[in-house]
Design an enzyme around this catalytic site. Sequence first.
Site, PDB file in Angstrom:
ATOM      1  CE  LYS A 109      79.099 -83.870 -94.398  1.00  0.00           C
ATOM      2  NZ  LYS A 109      77.775 -84.164 -93.664  1.00  0.00           N
TER       3      LYS A 109
HETATM    4  C1  LIG Z   1      77.900 -83.799 -91.801  1.00  0.00           C
HETATM    5  C2  LIG Z   1      76.435 -84.383 -90.943  1.00  0.00           C
HETATM    6  C3  LIG Z   1      76.403 -83.089 -89.956  1.00  0.00           C
HETATM    7  C4  LIG Z   1      76.648 -83.579 -89.692  1.00  0.00           C
HETATM    8  O1  LIG Z   1      77.983 -81.605 -89.972  1.00  0.00           O
HETATM    9  P1  LIG Z   1      79.139 -81.644 -89.438  1.00  0.00           P
HETATM   10  O2  LIG Z   1      79.617 -80.193 -90.851  1.00  0.00           O
HETATM   11  O3  LIG Z   1      80.485 -82.307 -89.699  1.00  0.00           O
HETATM   12  O4  LIG Z   1      78.755 -80.768 -88.273  1.00  0.00           O
HETATM   13  C5  LIG Z   1      74.988 -83.344 -89.657  1.00  0.00           C
HETATM   14  N1  LIG Z   1      73.519 -84.199 -89.870  1.00  0.00           N
HETATM   15  C6  LIG Z   1      74.515 -84.593 -90.807  1.00  0.00           C
HETATM   16  C7  LIG Z   1      73.582 -85.946 -91.959  1.00  0.00           C
HETATM   17  C8  LIG Z   1      75.304 -84.653 -91.919  1.00  0.00           C
HETATM   18  O5  LIG Z   1      75.864 -85.204 -92.950  1.00  0.00           O
END
Ligand SMILES: *Cc1c(COP(=O)(O)O)cnc(C)c1O
Length: 494
Positions: A109
């Site tokens: 993120k």
């Molecule tokens: C948010 C997240 C995901 C999923 O990603 P999306 O964009 O919501 O599909 C997968 N792994 C981790 C560690 C995340 O923080």
Amino acid sequence: MRYFSTRDKTISISSSEAIIQGISKDGGLFVPETIPKIDNLMELTKMDYRKLAYFIMSKFFTDFEPTLLKEAIKDAYGQKFSLKDIVSIEKVQDRYLLELFHGPTYAFKDMALSILPRLLRIALKINDIDKEIVILTATSGDTGKAALEGFANVEGIKIVVFFPEKGVSQIQKLQMITQEGENTFVVGIDGNFDEAQNGVKRIFNDREFKEVLDKYGYILSSANSINIGRLVPQIVYYFYGYLDLLKQGELEDGEKINIVVPTGNFGNILAAYYGKKMGLPVNKLICASNENNVLTDFINTGVYDRRRELKLTSSPSMDILISSNLERLLFYILNEDDIAVKDKMERLNKNGFYKIKNINIEDFYGDYSTEDEVTKTIKDVFVHYNYLMDPHTAVAYNVYDKYKLKTKDNTKTIIASTASPFKFGKKIADSIGLNTLGKDEFQILRKLGDKTEIKIPEGISSLKDKAIKHNNYCSKKEMKSMLKKFLKVGEIYD
Ligand SMILES: *Cc1c(COP(=O)(O)O)cnc(C)c1O
């Protein structure tokens, strides 16, 4: 470049406006009216991460002044990342793990949320808005902390994060409730992520409340992955990963790759899909889910059905039944028919499901992993290849094993590695057979560090001594009143 709503193409706005609004007022998501094409990838191999980021983002954010956009990129992808190259690629077994977790909060993120606040500030300037922005975010664990980190102490912006009290890991929770910064507000709710996300969406769609906020000088915006200001920065690392392999001679010019993405809200994999549409040589996009496998079913049957119990798994950031960004993919597979998208979304809202007849999503492959498979994958990969994965990445790793077995496809493959294993210490320690009985989270982490000889990230080990700054809890019905309290909005404050 203009952006229109997936539910109404007559709504057309600039990129800076789309970033400020987050979500369209008709409930739709903003999509670019055309997708820019990139060819001659070989020429791009000379670029470092920031140069490539500018090259790609400037094609989407066309109303941003080049110097300001460059500055934002330079600030975002700098000291806060522990790697000069921002991301890294590790070859494990026959596949390439694209590690996206070397930012300040140890999850992918950060790749977008380190730049979104900067984009937003520029966007406000472009549009002459002098109101205070309130970022309203629901999190399944990682978005919350990454957004708090990105927005803390940013002038003119307040950030509010709602997280499912019982739906995040201990470390994820500590990361959020120890957040410093006068402009931050963190609230645990007695519901799951979908409920938190719905509560936030309800506030966004509450016109009367928005008018009240306006009177107090506030406007709402979103840091969730529905914001185009998050999606576009995520396209960059797929190109970067490909170019890096090209540079290393692991790929030949034009050679196709598969990309496996552990998926929840469909933001990360959607960015890879945009990459493909822009000209990245991609064979299959492999959508990996945990036991909340709505997307697996959708890709394989064309039926999206959220009418099932949400399961809490060891990959909490994927514990989602309403995958918001899928709406953008729907827009493309329905041949950009906004009326049809609106109809499907209304059905989902009203009936809990919708069906796409004769679904054609050849670009994608979908499968999922059970909790036992995740545990076994973490262990096997550690034992055989000395590589430690977090549970989200393990879902992707395992789904790729199944894909290969089923299809015998030997296309080279990149797996998005989305979080540091140390964010999920207990699960990882249990999986590789360490005894965690009676130990607290930090004792477990120390044991894990000793056993694997990997250094625990400083930002995680230091949580132990950090003061708790946020102690808020509410029911899902009280989210709006919590927000009012924080912003001091409403009669009692007049
Ligand atoms: C948010 C997240 C995901 C999923 O990603 P999306 O964009 O919501 O599909 C997968 N792994 C981790 C560690 C995340 O923080």
